[in-house]
Design a protein around this motif. Structure first.
Motif, mmCIF file in Angstrom:
data_model
loop_
_atom_site.group_PDB
_atom_site.id
_atom_site.type_symbol
_atom_site.label_atom_id
_atom_site.label_comp_id
_atom_site.label_asym_id
_atom_site.label_seq_id
_atom_site.Cartn_x
_atom_site.Cartn_y
_atom_site.Cartn_z
ATOM 1 N N ILE A 5 11.091 4.008 -4.713
ATOM 2 C CA ILE A 5 10.421 3.099 -3.773
ATOM 3 C C ILE A 5 11.371 2.007 -3.309
ATOM 4 O O ILE A 5 11.451 1.673 -2.114
ATOM 5 N N ILE A 6 12.125 1.432 -4.246
ATOM 6 C CA ILE A 6 13.085 0.381 -3.895
ATOM 7 C C ILE A 6 14.177 0.945 -2.984
ATOM 8 O O ILE A 6 14.559 0.316 -1.980
ATOM 9 N N ALA A 7 14.665 2.136 -3.320
ATOM 10 C CA ALA A 7 15.696 2.768 -2.488
ATOM 11 C C ALA A 7 15.161 3.057 -1.090
ATOM 12 O O ALA A 7 15.873 2.872 -0.089
ATOM 13 N N VAL B 15 0.832 -1.199 0.000
ATOM 14 C CA VAL B 15 0.000 0.000 0.000
ATOM 15 C C VAL B 15 0.869 1.252 0.000
ATOM 16 O O VAL B 15 0.574 2.238 -0.693
ATOM 17 N N SER B 16 1.973 1.227 0.754
ATOM 18 C CA SER B 16 2.884 2.375 0.777
ATOM 19 C C SER B 16 3.491 2.617 -0.596
ATOM 20 O O SER B 16 3.607 3.767 -1.038
ATOM 21 N N ALA B 17 3.891 1.537 -1.271
ATOM 22 C CA ALA B 17 4.468 1.677 -2.614
ATOM 23 C C ALA B 17 3.446 2.264 -3.579
ATOM 24 O O ALA B 17 3.756 3.166 -4.372
ATOM 25 N N ILE B 18 2.215 1.779 -3.516
ATOM 26 C CA ILE B 18 1.159 2.324 -4.381
ATOM 27 C C ILE B 18 0.924 3.796 -4.072
ATOM 28 O O ILE B 18 0.689 4.609 -4.980
ATOM 29 N N SER B 19 1.021 4.146 -2.776
ATOM 30 C CA SER B 19 0.778 5.550 -2.401
ATOM 31 C C SER B 19 1.759 6.485 -3.084
ATOM 32 O O SER B 19 1.394 7.603 -3.472
ATOM 33 N N VAL C 243 -3.730 9.581 1.556
ATOM 34 C CA VAL C 243 -4.680 8.749 2.292
ATOM 35 C C VAL C 243 -4.161 7.310 2.382
ATOM 36 O O VAL C 243 -4.204 6.682 3.451
ATOM 37 N N LEU C 244 -3.656 6.780 1.270
ATOM 38 C CA LEU C 244 -3.114 5.415 1.280
ATOM 39 C C LEU C 244 -1.921 5.310 2.220
ATOM 40 O O LEU C 244 -1.792 4.345 2.981
#
Length: 238
Positions: free
Chosen positions: A219-221, A89-93, A135-136
């Protein structure tokens, strides 16, 4: 009247910091049209960054250092699958949070910063991707940490971004008039609602661009640097 023991001063401090950021950020955004006429788009962008970024850094550091303050409302960190859910969810955010950073030359004021009116890419999904991303992010982190301090922070962040939805639409309406009304009629605030209504179609080709690769790398970093980030902020005695 005595406050509950769990309601530490940090709860009010984070809300105060969020309010200060909201006033500075939204206030400068409201001033943009007039400011650009007076001082130019590039100097305005520099002033906007010099005011907004330091407050944002203070907010991030303070949040990390106090995230476990207050009452522990729930504890799901040991529940199988929750950690993976939170990271997904954090990555999608971040895919929603950072479309505004795609024009990096404008952000750095190397190119003349502009206000863009478009309805492609992630705008087909939602007209306010940063609100959706925030929100995510709040859902994921509040679920994972589970403290009253994190809940207070998330409520403040979401309220600020909901105000930003109204404020952003108002500014675009003022700048573009009928052209914005057309875009507004074909897009939605709620993710995917315009697609469900048949007003938009999802086009994967619009997401196959270097900027999204940059977000993926970020995101990966962030995944690997997260422990370092937390330990670094912990050295700041706030």
């Amino acid at each position: 009247m005595n406050l509950p023991v769990w309601l530490t001063p940090s709860h009010f401090i984070i809300l105060g910091l969020l309010l200060g950021f909201a006033i500075a950020h939204s206030g400068l955004a409201a001033w943009r049209t007039s400011a650009e006429k007076l001082i130019g788009a590039r100097l305005y962008r520099v002033i906007f960054a010099l005011v907004s970024l330091p407050i944002a850094v203070v907010l991030v550091i303070y949040f990390f250092n106090h995230r476990y303050d207050g009452a522990q409302l729930w504890q799901v960190q040991g529940v199988p699958g929750v950690g993976n859910f939170v990271w997904i969810v954090s990555a999608i955010s971040f895919l929603f949070l950072y479309p505004a950073t795609f024009n990096l030359l404008e952000i750095a004021a190397i190119q003349k910063p502009q206000v863009h009116l478009f309805e492609t890419g992630i705008i087909r999904i939602t007209r306010h991707p940063q609100m959706v991303g925030q929100v995510l992010w709040c859902i994921a982190h509040t679920l994972w940490i589970g403290t009253s301090f994190t809940l207070f922070t998330s409520i403040g962040l979401v309220l600020h971004h909901l105000f930003g939805v109204w404020h952003g639409d108002r500014r675009l309406q003022s700048r573009y008039g009928e052209a914005f009304e057309v875009v507004k009629s074909r897009t939605s605030i709620v993710p995917f609602l315009a697609m469900v209504r048949g007003q938009q179609t999802f086009k994967i080709s619009e997401f196959l661009r270097p900027s999204y690769l940059g977000v993926a790398i970020f995101i990966i970093a962030l995944w690997y640097s997260h422990p370092l980030l937390i330990s670094s902020t912990g050295r700041v005695n706030w």
